[in-house]
Design an enzyme around this catalytic site. Structure first.
Site, mmCIF file in Angstrom:
data_model
loop_
_atom_site.group_PDB
_atom_site.id
_atom_site.type_symbol
_atom_site.label_atom_id
_atom_site.label_comp_id
_atom_site.label_asym_id
_atom_site.label_seq_id
_atom_site.Cartn_x
_atom_site.Cartn_y
_atom_site.Cartn_z
ATOM 1 N N LYS A 286 14.194 -12.907 42.763
ATOM 2 C CA LYS A 286 14.913 -12.827 43.943
ATOM 3 C C LYS A 286 15.368 -11.240 44.140
ATOM 4 O O LYS A 286 15.340 -11.101 45.310
ATOM 5 C CB LYS A 286 16.319 -13.767 44.007
ATOM 6 N N ASN A 287 16.134 -10.862 43.111
ATOM 7 C CA ASN A 287 16.814 -9.493 43.319
ATOM 8 C C ASN A 287 15.634 -8.385 43.389
ATOM 9 O O ASN A 287 15.929 -7.118 43.827
ATOM 10 C CB ASN A 287 17.837 -9.190 42.210
ATOM 11 N N CYS B 117 33.224 -10.462 47.487
ATOM 12 C CA CYS B 117 32.613 -11.721 47.056
ATOM 13 C C CYS B 117 33.242 -12.343 45.920
ATOM 14 O O CYS B 117 34.076 -11.704 45.225
ATOM 15 C CB CYS B 117 31.045 -11.511 46.913
ATOM 16 N N ARG C 275 33.192 -5.268 44.664
ATOM 17 C CA ARG C 275 31.984 -4.852 45.068
ATOM 18 C C ARG C 275 31.719 -3.708 46.214
ATOM 19 O O ARG C 275 31.214 -4.090 47.497
ATOM 20 C CB ARG C 275 30.755 -5.980 45.311
ATOM 21 N N VAL D 59 30.685 -0.431 48.473
ATOM 22 C CA VAL D 59 29.391 0.300 48.370
ATOM 23 C C VAL D 59 29.580 1.659 48.683
ATOM 24 O O VAL D 59 28.847 2.374 49.396
ATOM 25 C CB VAL D 59 28.861 -0.322 49.823
ATOM 26 N N ASP D 60 30.551 2.270 48.082
ATOM 27 C CA ASP D 60 30.981 3.642 48.191
ATOM 28 C C ASP D 60 29.626 4.659 47.660
ATOM 29 O O ASP D 60 29.490 5.583 48.100
ATOM 30 C CB ASP D 60 32.349 4.038 47.544
ATOM 31 N N LEU D 61 29.272 4.012 46.544
ATOM 32 C CA LEU D 61 27.994 4.853 45.897
ATOM 33 C C LEU D 61 26.735 4.708 46.934
ATOM 34 O O LEU D 61 25.779 5.805 47.066
ATOM 35 C CB LEU D 61 27.592 4.206 44.673
ATOM 36 N N ASP E 257 24.144 -11.362 34.842
ATOM 37 C CA ASP E 257 23.520 -12.713 35.594
ATOM 38 C C ASP E 257 23.198 -13.808 34.787
ATOM 39 O O ASP E 257 22.951 -14.550 35.166
ATOM 40 C CB ASP E 257 22.457 -12.167 36.576
ATOM 41 N N ARG F 159 20.548 -20.378 46.846
ATOM 42 C CA ARG F 159 20.583 -18.679 47.381
ATOM 43 C C ARG F 159 19.319 -18.064 46.273
ATOM 44 O O ARG F 159 18.895 -17.413 46.572
ATOM 45 C CB ARG F 159 21.762 -18.115 47.108
HETATM 46 C C1 EPZ Z 1 22.850 -6.374 41.492
HETATM 47 O O1 EPZ Z 1 24.165 -6.271 42.235
HETATM 48 C C2 EPZ Z 1 22.305 -7.701 41.714
HETATM 49 N N1 EPZ Z 1 22.172 -8.133 43.117
HETATM 50 C C3 EPZ Z 1 23.437 -8.679 41.090
HETATM 51 O O2 EPZ Z 1 22.877 -9.812 41.110
HETATM 52 C C4 EPZ Z 1 23.523 -8.251 39.455
HETATM 53 O O3 EPZ Z 1 24.476 -8.820 39.129
HETATM 54 C C5 EPZ Z 1 23.992 -6.649 39.578
HETATM 55 O O4 EPZ Z 1 23.016 -5.929 40.139
HETATM 56 C C6 EPZ Z 1 24.024 -5.926 38.018
HETATM 57 O O5 EPZ Z 1 23.005 -6.476 37.600
HETATM 58 C C7 EPZ Z 1 21.083 -7.712 43.660
HETATM 59 O O6 EPZ Z 1 20.178 -7.244 43.246
HETATM 60 C C8 EPZ Z 1 21.148 -8.223 45.256
HETATM 61 P P1 EPZ Z 1 25.644 -2.681 41.078
HETATM 62 P P2 EPZ Z 1 24.590 -4.871 42.732
HETATM 63 O O7 EPZ Z 1 25.694 -1.981 42.419
HETATM 64 O O8 EPZ Z 1 23.714 -3.924 43.208
HETATM 65 C C9 EPZ Z 1 30.236 -1.542 41.115
HETATM 66 C C10 EPZ Z 1 22.924 -12.246 41.378
HETATM 67 O O9 EPZ Z 1 23.686 -13.253 41.145
HETATM 68 N N2 EPZ Z 1 29.915 -0.722 42.411
HETATM 69 O O10 EPZ Z 1 24.929 -2.493 39.947
HETATM 70 O O11 EPZ Z 1 25.551 -5.004 43.897
HETATM 71 C C11 EPZ Z 1 30.164 -2.639 41.554
HETATM 72 O O12 EPZ Z 1 31.323 -3.293 41.985
HETATM 73 C C12 EPZ Z 1 23.549 -11.030 41.731
HETATM 74 O O13 EPZ Z 1 21.775 -12.477 41.643
HETATM 75 C C13 EPZ Z 1 30.788 0.107 42.855
HETATM 76 O O14 EPZ Z 1 32.002 0.441 42.614
HETATM 77 O O15 EPZ Z 1 25.159 -4.379 41.595
HETATM 78 C C14 EPZ Z 1 29.879 -3.581 40.101
HETATM 79 O O16 EPZ Z 1 31.112 -3.566 39.368
HETATM 80 C C15 EPZ Z 1 25.071 -10.927 41.717
HETATM 81 N N3 EPZ Z 1 30.323 0.955 44.306
HETATM 82 C C16 EPZ Z 1 29.161 -2.403 39.258
HETATM 83 O O17 EPZ Z 1 29.392 -1.303 40.135
HETATM 84 C C17 EPZ Z 1 29.269 1.019 44.554
HETATM 85 O O18 EPZ Z 1 29.014 1.425 45.684
HETATM 86 C C18 EPZ Z 1 27.701 -2.648 39.245
HETATM 87 O O19 EPZ Z 1 27.191 -3.038 40.652
HETATM 88 C C19 EPZ Z 1 28.164 0.132 43.876
HETATM 89 C C20 EPZ Z 1 28.684 -0.768 43.042
#
Ligand code: EPZ
Length: 433
Positions: A22-23, A121, A126, A128-130, A314, A406
């Protein structure tokens, strides 16, 4: 609203096919916006998330054709000859945060986009600043108004050196997609290393992009040499490591012997190590693995989630469900998301003994769980409840099954085929077997 009813106690024996990730699939779909030629994705999972993103992309001008009997199973062809809208509205982004990933491809292809901010969520804030930091570094002008990101890059994006403060899957993917069409070279430092990211890079390279990892750099680094245009492609979606890990844990919990076909065991090494430490037998194959447990009680195992290649967040809820019946105490530490223990309260309803302190859960294994009505809170948490139910005495009904839909394709069918007593209850109506 659908529910799933499970009567626990049956061992699992048989074979479960593992689908495409999915991801990865949803990022590959978004990446198809980068070209005006067709992108054909094979080994495509059919999930609520891919359907939702498809609906959004149709509004942007993408023509989508699905075929279930392709030479490589299910496939989806996405073709966006022209972008007819650059707006991703709140009503669609709020239903699935990964729709936010159309932002980068839209700016890269058209120089502008208006995309709703996704909001928090169940598993954490979560932000999206980065993602936004990376797009700004690539030369996009970003303004936030009324819950929307307005992005503009009328003269196109420019390559940049970006060092992420920590590893983020979504931000790395976003930067990679946008940089593929930027002018000049982009270097992403502390880039995420998840297999889904390599799958995206492989697909983009097959479309004409120039992306490689720099194995000599101190930090995990991805280098992208921007190109003027990308073309169409046929790409096979990488197998879903989380689906495979989930069914491996399910087999360990229920006992029996299950062959998982079509997956890549090397993508879930820490889970395999943990299962073996718990006393589960795992035999790796060229295209999957066999998981077996007969009789003996599970041993407790401590795990700590972290970014790839560490134990996947996950798979944390599923492994915690397994440990609720281990012979002793295990400690589960979550380091990726700040609020990913929502399943603890639901697992307690089965009689599990779990205490939480900060980002650590201590699980005192019990000899038996009892079925109960429980509620799904997020995708992986819900499947953790299904796993607990497989070994619980009596019936469990999992409510809010849309979370499961989902990310797990035909879950009831796959488990039932191995002997589990699982059925979907449609809406408020009668039981559908
Ligand atoms: C991806 O989420 C996956 N989703 C998630 O799967 C998975 O848990 C996660 O990566 C970690 O492996 C998809 O691919 C659609 P991150 P993502 O950016 O990209 C923080 C599932 O169940 N962060 O690596 O959103 C964030 O809050 C889902 O399938 C910021 O602070 O994960 C988190 O604590 C859930 N600012 C950490 O970084 C940002 O701009 C890692 O998040 C971005 C992230």
């Amino acid at each position: 609203m659908d529910r799933i009813a499970i009567t626990g106690g049956a061992r699992l024996n048989g074979e479960i096919p593992i689908g495409g990730a999915k991801n990865s699939a949803i990022k590959l779909m978004a990446a198809s916006l980068l070209t005006d030629e067709p992108v054909r994705l094979t080994n495509m999972p059919r999930l609520a998330d891919t359907r939702l993103l498809g609906r959004l992309m149709q509004r942007l001008g993408t023509q989508i054709v699905e075929r279930d009997d392709g030479p490589d199973g299910q496939e989806t062809t996405l073709h966006t000859p022209e972008v007819v809208s650059t707006i991703a509205p709140y009503d669609l982004v709020r239903q699935m945060r990964a729709s936010f990933n159309v932002l980068g491809p839209l700016i890269a292809r058209t120089g502008q986009a208006k995309v709703s901010l996704p909001g928090g969520c169940a598993i954490g804030a979560r932000p999206v600043d980065l993602h936004l930091m990376a797009l700004e570094a690539l030369g996009a002008r970003i303004d936030l108004h009324e819950g929307y990101v307005y992005a503009q890059a009328p003269r196109g994006l420019k390559g940049a050196e970006i060092e992420f403060p920590f590893s983020s899957v979504g931000a790395t993917e976003h930067a990679m997609m946008a940089a593929a069409l930027a002018e000049g070279t982009t270097v992403l430092r502390r880039a995420a290393q998840e297999p889904e990211l390599d799958d995206l890079a492989e697909c983009l390279n097959a479309m004409g992009a120039k992306i490689h990892r720099d194995p000599t750099a101190n930090l995990p680094t991805i280098v992208i040499e921007g190109v003027g245009k990308l073309h169409g492609v046929t790409h096979r979606v990488v197998p879903d490591r989380i689906e495979m890990g989930t069914y491996a844990v399910a087999a360990a919990m229920a006992g029996g012997e299950v062959k998982l076909t079509g997956g890549r065991p090397e993508h879930i090494r820490p889970l395999i190590d943990a299962l073996e430490e718990a006393g589960v037998t795992v035999n790796e194959l060229n295209d999957g693995m066999v998981v077996a447990r007969n009789g003996a009680r599970l041993k407790p195992v401590n795990i700590e989630t972290d970014v790839y290649p560490a134990f996947a967040t996950d798979l944390q809820a599923q492994f915690m469900a397994l440990m609720t019946m281990a012979d002793g105490e295990s400690v589960i530490k979550e380091t990726v998301f700040e609020n990913r223990f929502m399943h603890v309260a639901e697992l307690r309803r089965f009689g599990a003994d779990i205490s939480v302190s900060g980002n650590e859960a201590t699980v005192h294994g019990v000899e038996k769980l009892e079925g109960a009505p429980v509620m799904a809170t997020d995708l992986r948490a819900s499947v953790g409840l299904v796993i607990a139910a497989l070994a619980a005495k009596g019936e469990t009904v999992v409510d809010r099954v849309y979370h499961l839909d989902r990310g797990f394709e035909r879950l009831e069918e796959k488990l039932s085929a191995c002997g589990a007593n699982v059925r979907r209850l449609k809406g408020d109506g009668p039981i559908e077997d």
